[in-house]
Design an enzyme around this catalytic site. Sequence first.
Site, PDB file in Angstrom:
ATOM      1  N   HIS A 181       8.459 -26.194   1.560  1.00  7.58           N
ATOM      2  CA  HIS A 181       7.942 -27.323   0.782  1.00  7.58           C
ATOM      3  C   HIS A 181       7.067 -26.834  -0.364  1.00  7.58           C
ATOM      4  O   HIS A 181       6.966 -27.474  -1.403  1.00  7.58           O
ATOM      5  CB  HIS A 181       7.145 -28.264   1.689  1.00  7.58           C
ATOM      6  CG  HIS A 181       7.989 -28.958   2.707  1.00  7.58           C
ATOM      7  ND1 HIS A 181       8.670 -30.116   2.450  1.00  7.58           N
ATOM      8  CD2 HIS A 181       8.290 -28.629   3.985  1.00  7.58           C
ATOM      9  CE1 HIS A 181       9.345 -30.503   3.531  1.00  7.58           C
ATOM     10  NE2 HIS A 181       9.124 -29.600   4.478  1.00  7.58           N
ATOM     11  N   LYS A 221     -12.778   1.688  -3.377  1.00  6.69           N
ATOM     12  CA  LYS A 221     -13.965   1.960  -2.557  1.00  6.69           C
ATOM     13  C   LYS A 221     -15.049   2.634  -3.387  1.00  6.69           C
ATOM     14  O   LYS A 221     -16.237   2.333  -3.252  1.00  6.69           O
ATOM     15  CB  LYS A 221     -13.582   2.847  -1.370  1.00  6.69           C
ATOM     16  CG  LYS A 221     -12.706   2.156  -0.328  1.00  6.69           C
ATOM     17  CD  LYS A 221     -12.340   3.116   0.790  1.00  6.69           C
ATOM     18  CE  LYS A 221     -11.454   2.448   1.828  1.00  6.69           C
ATOM     19  NZ  LYS A 221     -11.045   3.385   2.900  1.00  6.69           N
ATOM     20  N   GLU A 238       0.830  -1.198   0.000  1.00  4.92           N
ATOM     21  CA  GLU A 238       0.000   0.000   0.000  1.00  4.92           C
ATOM     22  C   GLU A 238       0.867   1.251   0.000  1.00  4.92           C
ATOM     23  O   GLU A 238       0.474   2.292  -0.539  1.00  4.92           O
ATOM     24  CB  GLU A 238      -0.929  -0.007   1.221  1.00  4.92           C
ATOM     25  CG  GLU A 238      -2.046   1.026   1.134  1.00  4.92           C
ATOM     26  CD  GLU A 238      -3.131   0.801   2.166  1.00  4.92           C
ATOM     27  OE1 GLU A 238      -4.046   0.008   1.896  1.00  4.92           O
ATOM     28  OE2 GLU A 238      -3.056   1.420   3.241  1.00  4.92           O
TER      29      GLU A 238
END
Length: 532
Positions: free
Chosen positions: A354, A458, A325
């Site tokens: 792994h 938003k 951000e």
Amino acid sequence: MSERSVDWPPYFSGLYIHRELELAIDLSLAQISPALEAELTPRFAAAFAQMHALESGAIANPDERRMVGHFWLRAPELAPNGELAESIRNTREAVTTFARGVLDQTIRPERHERFTDLLCIGIGGSALGPQLLVEALAAATEMGGLRTHFIDNTDPEGIDRVVAPLLPRLGTTLVVVTSKSGGTPETRNGMLEVAHVFESHDLEMGPQAIAITGRGSKLDATAREENWLARFYMEDWVGGRTSLFSAVGLVPAALAGIDTGAMARGAAVMDEATRVANLAENPAARLALGWYAAGEGVGQRDMVMLPYKDSLLLFSRYLQQLVMESLGKGTDLDGKAVKQGIAVYGNKGSTDQHAYVQQLREGLDNFFVTFVEVLRGRDGGSVTVEHDTSSADYLSGFLHGTRQALAENGRRSITITVPVVDARRLGALIALYERTVGLYAHLVNINAYHQPGVEAGKRAAGERLQLQHAVLAALRDADGHALGLDALAASAGSDDLIAVFQTVRHLDANRPEVRLSGDPRKPEGLRVQLTA
């Protein structure tokens, strides 16, 4: 006997060690050339000066004319005026006093002897930071704090999953709602969902609720009107992703039993180290140099975080927001179009070696690894799982073996070593990365402290909800008649057939009165109807 002459490897001279914190940074496998370090030294000098200006109160967020003051939260004396310094100290004291009252049972629920659980409702930095603290420091089981739970999304099934185990203890659950504006949809939705659960069990949430918000916000007004137990305020000069040392992090941490004083002291010690205006002696500058070298100044390599400690499971998620951000920007400080950023992913070692290491060693060279080594395996002794070998020995062996295997194939890595994960060292690590982000941003000429892309998301979400309202109104106007997708879109005032289809598909899945029929691959035959 004369001392033998040894040709010591450069590893030792290049190892940064903070003696007080016992924290080390190893860049020996980061492939930083002396020429690059020399080239960037003047730019780091400018970055140090810019960071000093920010700490002195310079405007950092031009969009909102805001300062950036998260550094002052652990050193109030550095705030640009006495009023801010006093506000920081007052908040600290108020949080400590309130948490002590809850934990010593002088502050208690109306019908019970004590609070047992803490339910935190927030999103982004208002949730990730406190989650990291609780996960890393295991406070509830070891330090007598409240058992802590989080609602950090607007997923109704996720909310149900968190709330269901709390139902038998709802009367002893303390609720913390964190939202600067009070209007953040995910947090507001979680608050309303939890308030409904309280009401359905003949309880009021208000007398068991705390608001952490901005002064005069919608949430502040709600908490005042409904007689909430307490209100703590967020300052506009603290962003969500750097809010851990504000009330956002301090309230849940203190209630969970975490030593917030030790956490702040560790961060303050690291802040001192990262103010040193010398590239060779500043740990955040050393990290920023490693990031720049790995990504060639434009984020060409992802950052893979691999802490080899279960308690740091959420560290990569926390850094994901802090780094991405802050650094993911489309324009630089001069208004020039750029594509900056560093992608962050990871989980923990040795579990995820792994999953990752095959590609990391032999696949695309599009990453650098940050290993976090914790020297102490556990408090007390360990059993022997093999001849002269413990589980902690294996964990260390996997870390260094993976590091070596990657280096053998020319892969870059950085290693950070701490002796233990405790409140002091975790505070220091958080402060280290906050400063690294700031220095790196100045190095590549971007603003780390605004986030226009988040606001764009938003706005787009709001537009989609407005479309849903228009679709429902159009269906109601149809008075029970089925509409084709094109007719529904026209009636709703939209020419985006895909968005209208996605909206009615969602409504069909969640509202029994909305019925969608037909084959989406033949959209001309789709029919939408409001049945009640």
